[in-house]
Design a protein around this motif. Structure first.
Motif, short mmCIF file in Angstrom:
data_model
loop_
_atom_site.label_atom_id
_atom_site.label_comp_id
_atom_site.label_asym_id
_atom_site.label_seq_id
_atom_site.Cartn_x
_atom_site.Cartn_y
_atom_site.Cartn_z
N LEU A 1 0.82 -1.20 0.00
CA LEU A 1 0.00 0.00 0.00
C LEU A 1 0.86 1.25 0.00
N LEU A 2 0.36 2.28 -0.68
CA LEU A 2 0.84 3.64 -0.53
C LEU A 2 -0.29 4.37 0.17
N ALA A 3 -0.03 4.84 1.39
CA ALA A 3 -1.09 5.42 2.20
C ALA A 3 -0.68 6.79 2.72
N THR B 1 -3.48 0.70 -3.65
CA THR B 1 -2.97 -0.66 -3.54
C THR B 1 -2.16 -1.03 -4.78
N TYR B 2 -1.00 -1.65 -4.55
CA TYR B 2 -0.16 -2.15 -5.64
C TYR B 2 -0.14 -3.68 -5.58
N THR B 3 0.01 -4.31 -6.74
CA THR B 3 -0.06 -5.76 -6.84
C THR B 3 1.33 -6.36 -7.04
N ASP B 4 1.40 -7.68 -7.03
CA ASP B 4 2.67 -8.37 -7.28
C ASP B 4 3.16 -8.14 -8.70
N GLN B 5 2.26 -7.82 -9.61
CA GLN B 5 2.64 -7.54 -11.00
C GLN B 5 3.08 -6.09 -11.19
N ASP B 6 2.83 -5.25 -10.21
CA ASP B 6 3.21 -3.83 -10.29
C ASP B 6 3.58 -3.37 -8.89
N THR B 7 4.70 -3.88 -8.38
CA THR B 7 5.09 -3.63 -7.00
C THR B 7 5.58 -2.19 -6.80
#
Length: 337
Positions: free
Chosen positions: A71-73, A87-93
């Protein structure tokens, strides 16, 4: 838990009234706590995960966190409540975040620095996105990137630099326009990249953990014209833990037993390494748990036994303060320009 209700003879509660009562109980569930929870679980708190990097924007009453939950919070400084989060995913960490004061923007690099996105610091709304490099990174999946504010001296306003793969780009922070771009050549093959910025130069320090070589490339901040391209060799193999402070880079050795600094990057000063146990006698030969910038000319080293402040100068690195039995609570911190 439900209880049986017995209607006493002569009760004024008719069937219609009871039906309304039952429907109201079904439609409006009651939230409660157990008796032994009183005083312990009396409130609800939103969590965003364990932070591993913190950024501040002066005067914006926000703290920006990168967390282990991807997360970027943004948190309100007064209450700690989340203002917004992405929220960032494993495909775009999520890799690196920098916050600027003017304009009030958060720059977030992801997927090894392939993408750089700008978000409004106050509400998290999307502003712009830049593609830093095409295809796969020259360093593979283990490559890192770095982002830093840059003063180009131009009328275009605040700028931001990003070093990723074999590219260095400087962009307008408000609009995302590329002001200039440069190839990193040899430094582009190193997996770890750190940025040093000043009014005159943008310098990339690049190295690969497990090796002793550091590549240092400097460019003019206003135009991107190449200035210096040096290679230094440390006395020990370097590790993954590193930090930037002003015109200096500090890196721990791969075994965690040596503290190395590169001062005046691009100026030919070279790399100096010292044993941590001799630099910080109070550490008790313990390994460094955290390394971070701690103010002008100072890095902090956190051990299980305490926190040390180490200064760097033109010719010497020395211990300036030792706080035994203290554990630094803050992760790596970045202050907005």
């Amino acid at each position: 838990m439900c209880r049986q209700v017995q209607l006493l003879p002569g009760s004024c509660c008719g069937l219609a009234a009871c039906a309304v009562l039952l429907l109201s109980l079904v439609a409006c569930p009651i939230q409660a706590i157990y008796e032994d929870q009183a005083g312990t679980f009396d409130w609800y708190k939103q969590y965003v995960g364990r932070p591993h990097s913190v950024a501040f924007a002066q005067g914006k009453r926000r703290i920006f966190l990168e967390t282990n939950k991807g997360l970027l919070a943004a948190l309100h400084t007064r209450t700690g409540a989340p203002a917004w989060r992405r929220t960032y995913t494993d495909q775009d960490t999520l890799d690196k975040t920098v916050a600027l004061h003017k304009p009030a923007v958060v720059l977030a690099a992801s997927k090894g620095g392939k993408y750089l996105r700008a978000l409004d610091a106050l509400d998290g709304s999307f502003m712009w996105e830049a593609l830093v490099f095409e295809g796969q990174s020259t360093t593979g999946v283990d490559g890192s990137c770095d982002v830093a504010a840059v003063n180009t001296g131009a009328k275009t306003g605040a700028a931001v630099a990003i070093a990723a793969s074999d590219k260095l780009q400087v962009l307008n922070a408000a609009k995302g326009d590329v002001l200039w771009s440069a190839d990193l050549e040899r430094a582009g093959m190193a997996t770890h990249k750190l940025l040093l910025t000043s009014k005159e130069t943008v310098t990339v320090v690049a190295y690969t953990p497990g090796a002793a070589e550091l590549h240092v490339s400097s460019f003019a901040a206003d135009s991107g014209a190449p200035q210096d391209n040096e290679q230094y060799t440390a006395a020990v193999d370097l590790g993954q833990v590193a930090a930037v402070n002003g015109n200096a880079v500090a890196v721990l050795s791969q075994d965690g037993q040596h503290y190395c600094t590169l001062r005046s990057a691009g100026g030919g000063s070279g790399v100096s390494c010292q044993e941590v146990s001799s630099l910080v006698p109070g550490s008790g030969n313990g390994s460094v748990m955290r390394l971070a910038a701690a103010g002008p000319g100072t890095f902090s080293l956190t051990f299980a036994s305490g926190v040390a402040l180490v200064s760097f100068g033109d010719s010497v690195t020395k211990l300036t303060a030792w706080y035994p039995d203290v554990m630094a609570a803050s992760p790596t911190a970045t202050t907005a320009a």
